[in-house]
Enzyme design. Structure first.
Site, PDB file in Angstrom:
ATOM      1  CD  GLU A   1      -2.875  -1.359   2.247  1.00  0.00           C
ATOM      2  OE1 GLU A   1      -2.856  -0.505   3.149  1.00  0.00           O
ATOM      3  OE2 GLU A   1      -3.613  -2.356   2.275  1.00  0.00           O
TER       4      GLU A   1
ATOM      5  CG  ASN B   1      -0.670  -6.770  -1.781  1.00  0.00           C
ATOM      6  OD1 ASN B   1      -1.225  -7.326  -2.725  1.00  0.00           O
ATOM      7  ND2 ASN B   1      -1.205  -6.701  -0.568  1.00  0.00           N
TER       8      ASN B   1
ATOM      9  CG  HIS C   1      -9.911  -5.544   0.198  1.00  0.00           C
ATOM     10  ND1 HIS C   1     -10.225  -6.683   0.909  1.00  0.00           N
ATOM     11  CD2 HIS C   1      -8.597  -5.321   0.397  1.00  0.00           C
ATOM     12  CE1 HIS C   1      -9.143  -7.118   1.534  1.00  0.00           C
ATOM     13  NE2 HIS C   1      -8.144  -6.311   1.232  1.00  0.00           N
TER      14      HIS C   1
ATOM     15  CD  GLU D   1      -4.738  -7.756   1.217  1.00  0.00           C
ATOM     16  OE1 GLU D   1      -5.626  -7.040   1.721  1.00  0.00           O
ATOM     17  OE2 GLU D   1      -3.522  -7.525   1.348  1.00  0.00           O
TER      18      GLU D   1
ATOM     19  CG  ASP E   1     -12.845  -8.708   1.185  1.00  0.00           C
ATOM     20  OD1 ASP E   1     -12.759  -7.715   0.438  1.00  0.00           O
ATOM     21  OD2 ASP E   1     -12.352  -8.725   2.332  1.00  0.00           O
TER      22      ASP E   1
HETATM   23  O1  G3I Z   1      -4.764  -7.718  18.385  1.00  0.00           O
HETATM   24  C1  G3I Z   1      -5.666  -6.746  18.927  1.00  0.00           C
HETATM   25  C2  G3I Z   1      -6.310  -7.247  20.162  1.00  0.00           C
HETATM   26  O2  G3I Z   1      -5.301  -7.420  21.144  1.00  0.00           O
HETATM   27  C3  G3I Z   1      -7.379  -6.262  20.625  1.00  0.00           C
HETATM   28  O3  G3I Z   1      -8.047  -6.773  21.731  1.00  0.00           O
HETATM   29  C4  G3I Z   1      -8.383  -6.009  19.512  1.00  0.00           C
HETATM   30  C5  G3I Z   1      -9.411  -4.954  19.885  1.00  0.00           C
HETATM   31  O4  G3I Z   1      -9.946  -4.326  18.740  1.00  0.00           O
HETATM   32  O5  G3I Z   1      -7.689  -5.551  18.397  1.00  0.00           O
HETATM   33  C6  G3I Z   1      -6.750  -6.478  17.889  1.00  0.00           C
HETATM   34  O6  G3I Z   1      -6.143  -5.959  16.771  1.00  0.00           O
HETATM   35  C7  G3I Z   1      -6.917  -5.936  15.600  1.00  0.00           C
HETATM   36  C8  G3I Z   1      -6.214  -6.760  14.553  1.00  0.00           C
HETATM   37  O7  G3I Z   1      -6.903  -6.679  13.328  1.00  0.00           O
HETATM   38  C9  G3I Z   1      -6.117  -8.222  14.940  1.00  0.00           C
HETATM   39  O8  G3I Z   1      -7.384  -8.771  15.090  1.00  0.00           O
HETATM   40  C10 G3I Z   1      -7.060  -4.501  15.137  1.00  0.00           C
HETATM   41  O9  G3I Z   1      -7.860  -3.780  16.042  1.00  0.00           O
HETATM   42  C11 G3I Z   1      -7.689  -4.460  13.777  1.00  0.00           C
HETATM   43  O10 G3I Z   1      -7.622  -3.135  13.269  1.00  0.00           O
HETATM   44  C12 G3I Z   1      -6.938  -5.362  12.833  1.00  0.00           C
HETATM   45  O11 G3I Z   1      -7.577  -5.333  11.587  1.00  0.00           O
HETATM   46  C13 G3I Z   1      -6.854  -5.875  10.505  1.00  0.00           C
HETATM   47  C14 G3I Z   1      -6.546  -4.783   9.498  1.00  0.00           C
HETATM   48  O12 G3I Z   1      -5.882  -5.361   8.379  1.00  0.00           O
HETATM   49  C15 G3I Z   1      -5.643  -3.717  10.077  1.00  0.00           C
HETATM   50  O13 G3I Z   1      -5.227  -2.817   9.109  1.00  0.00           O
HETATM   51  C16 G3I Z   1      -7.722  -6.933   9.852  1.00  0.00           C
HETATM   52  O14 G3I Z   1      -7.888  -8.028  10.755  1.00  0.00           O
HETATM   53  C17 G3I Z   1      -7.084  -7.419   8.558  1.00  0.00           C
HETATM   54  O15 G3I Z   1      -7.983  -8.234   7.873  1.00  0.00           O
HETATM   55  C18 G3I Z   1      -6.729  -6.233   7.688  1.00  0.00           C
HETATM   56  O16 G3I Z   1      -6.088  -6.692   6.532  1.00  0.00           O
HETATM   57  C19 G3I Z   1      -5.703  -5.696   5.586  1.00  0.00           C
HETATM   58  C20 G3I Z   1      -4.425  -6.176   4.917  1.00  0.00           C
HETATM   59  O17 G3I Z   1      -3.447  -6.471   5.882  1.00  0.00           O
HETATM   60  C21 G3I Z   1      -3.924  -5.151   3.916  1.00  0.00           C
HETATM   61  N1  G3I Z   1      -4.952  -4.787   2.967  1.00  0.00           N
HETATM   62  C22 G3I Z   1      -6.223  -4.374   3.539  1.00  0.00           C
HETATM   63  C23 G3I Z   1      -6.751  -5.440   4.490  1.00  0.00           C
HETATM   64  C24 G3I Z   1      -8.117  -5.067   5.022  1.00  0.00           C
HETATM   65  O18 G3I Z   1      -8.068  -3.911   5.783  1.00  0.00           O
END
Ligand code: G3I
Length: 450
Positions: free
Chosen positions: A140, A181, A217, A245, A247
């Site tokens: 990104e 990516n 996405h 990725e 969806d």
């Molecule tokens: O790990 C913490 C946890 O300790 C806490 O309790 C919880 C409370 O909200 O948050 C957890 O972290 C979260 C993390 O995912 C793991 O579950 C974050 O808040 C959350 O923001 C994070 O989201 C991820 C996101 O990337 C962050 O940018 C998504 O799961 C993940 O699917 C998403 O993936 C991204 C790709 O890496 C890049 N391209 C876009 C894609 C979708 O956004």
């Protein structure tokens, strides 16, 4: 109309990874290891996919939460799962502005930031050098207008950080393919053209770059019309491409129309990849709608994945299966009283199951052709008389045409061969003038099998 899981029941195909392998691609999914303790999630993860990418576990904040102090637990679980499944492992991601710990984000001295970036690449890519097949080295890096995203890396290190990261990753993981990516680079636009120009420059400069990932996405009904053309132009540069990725989100609760359109969109994406020689495959960003990032970021939207929150397969699953040429599993036992079944005197050696899912002006037709004879088909042609007012608009998994009321579907190059007892599923979209009724007369290879 809203669908309950039971209404959404889809046919069961052979494992999708087997069909993908026959097509020369891999089918991946983003894994969160903690979800594997849910039997439905684990079952699909183990059955369907031959590539695994960590949804979060290999990101900077997960692997190096404080400088020089590494945490491998979750990442190792992803590596172990991929190995146990004999699946490829895709590394995501080494250098990214998001999920970047505060200590790295706050470095303003170029030498210190470059060292931190190199140390991170050395540690993570080096640890998994024997495991990871491809890395998203930089993720990104673009704004929507094709300018560089003003990440800390861009601001402090300047344009050259991408080439530096790729070069360092090659040293740390010499056998891994190295990718860039991004999202919203799926069609031809300012952002994807910026990526295209960068890749061309990197190649010209001898910087190691092997592949480009297109996150995809997407929003239902909005697969860019230049999707395949865009993949192809990158492939023509001499790099592999991958849908990394995938969806396809919609407003929730999901309507049947949107689920049908979503299936068509999934099919379009998979078919685009299959049509591009250097497309290595498709990765879906998760498995089920109960574990998707979408509702957290887009409130009111969701239902973006091929399985619903109860792990029931959605039409999108069938669409992926059909696009990959997967065989339907467990054909029902022949029924000797059914004129279409073998053993009946004078029976035609074919059976057709035809289902139309309609909306106000059109419908999607799904047709399963079963060879009920004793001999394999090496090719097949289906003809049917469409009810009045129905007009073919497009089709898939066959060469479709219409002349007057007669609809004809000839096998595609990859699905002409159907063994005795085997089935092939094809589909099409049509408009209608009020009725989406199915045909009552049809033939396969000239034999009447109505
Ligand atoms: O790990 C913490 C946890 O300790 C806490 O309790 C919880 C409370 O909200 O948050 C957890 O972290 C979260 C993390 O995912 C793991 O579950 C974050 O808040 C959350 O923001 C994070 O989201 C991820 C996101 O990337 C962050 O940018 C998504 O799961 C993940 O699917 C998403 O993936 C991204 C790709 O890496 C890049 N391209 C876009 C894609 C979708 O956004």
């Amino acid at each position: 109309m809203l669908l309950s899981p039971a209404q959404a029941a889809e046919p069961v195909y052979e494992p999708l990874r087997d069909a993908a392998e026959r097509q020369g691609v891999t089918l991946g999914f983003a894994l969160t290891p903690g979800h594997l303790n849910q039997p439905g999630y684990r079952e699909i993860a183990e059955r369907e996919f031959d590539l695994v990418v960590a949804e979060n576990a290999m990101k900077w904040d997960a692997t190096e939460p404080s400088q020089g102090s590494f945490s491998w637990g979750q990442a190792d679980q992803v590596v172990d799962f991929a190995a146990a499944q004999d699946a490829d492992l895709y590394g995501h991601t080494l250098v990214w502005h998001s999920q970047l710990p505060g200590w790295a984000e706050s470095i303003s001295d170029p030498a210190r930031l470059r060292d931190a970036m190199y140390d991170h690449i050395d540690a993570v890519a080096g640890r998994y050098a024997d495991d990871v097949d491809s890395w998203d080295v930089v993720n990104e890096m673009w704004e929507g207008d094709g300018s560089r995203r003003q990440s800390v890396f861009q601001r402090v290190l300047g344009d050259g950080y991408i080439a530096d990261a790729l070069t360092r990753a090659r040293q740390a993981a010499p056998d891994a393919d190295l990718c860039l990516n991004d999202y919203s680079t799926d069609g031809i636009n300012a952002k994807s053209t910026a990526m295209y120009n960068l890749v061309a420059d990197l190649l010209a400069d001898g910087v190691p770059i092997d592949c480009v990932g297109f996150q995809s996405h997407l929003i239902v009904g909005q697969v860019p019309s230049s999707y395949q053309q865009n993949l192809q132009r990158f492939a023509d540069l001499g790099v592999d491409v991958r849908i990394t990725e995938l969806d396809i989100r919609m407003n929730v609760p999901a309507s049947q129309n949107d689920l049908t359109r979503q299936a068509q969109d999934y099919r379009t994406v998979v078919e685009a990849c299959l049509a591009v020689d250097r497309c290595t495959g498709v990765t879906v960003w998760g498995i089920d709608d109960g574990h998707s990032w979408v509702p957290d970021v887009f409130p009111g939207e969701g239902a973006a994945l091929p399985w619903d929150a109860q792990y029931q397969a959605k039409p999108a699953y069938s669409a992926i299966a059909e696009a990959l040429g997967a065989q339907v599993e467990g054909d029902p036992d022949p029924d000797p009283t059914d004129p279409g079944d073998p053993g009946d005197p004078g029976d035609a050696a074919c059976e057709v199951t035809w289902t139309n899912a309609g909306w106000d002006t059109g419908y999607t037709g799904t047709v399963v052709l079963t060879n009920t004879g004793d001999a394999a088909w090496s090719s097949w042609t289906l003809t049917a008389d469409l009810p009045a007012g129905q007009t073919l608009t497009n089709g898939w998994s066959a060469d479709w045409s219409q002349s007057g009321a007669t609809l004809t579907a000839r096998n595609a190059a990859w699905n002409g061969s159907v063994p005795a007892g085997g089935s092939v599923q094809i589909g099409y979209n049509a408009t209608h003038g009020g009725s989406s009724a199915v045909p009552t007369q049809y033939t396969i290879n000239g034999a009447d099998c109505a």
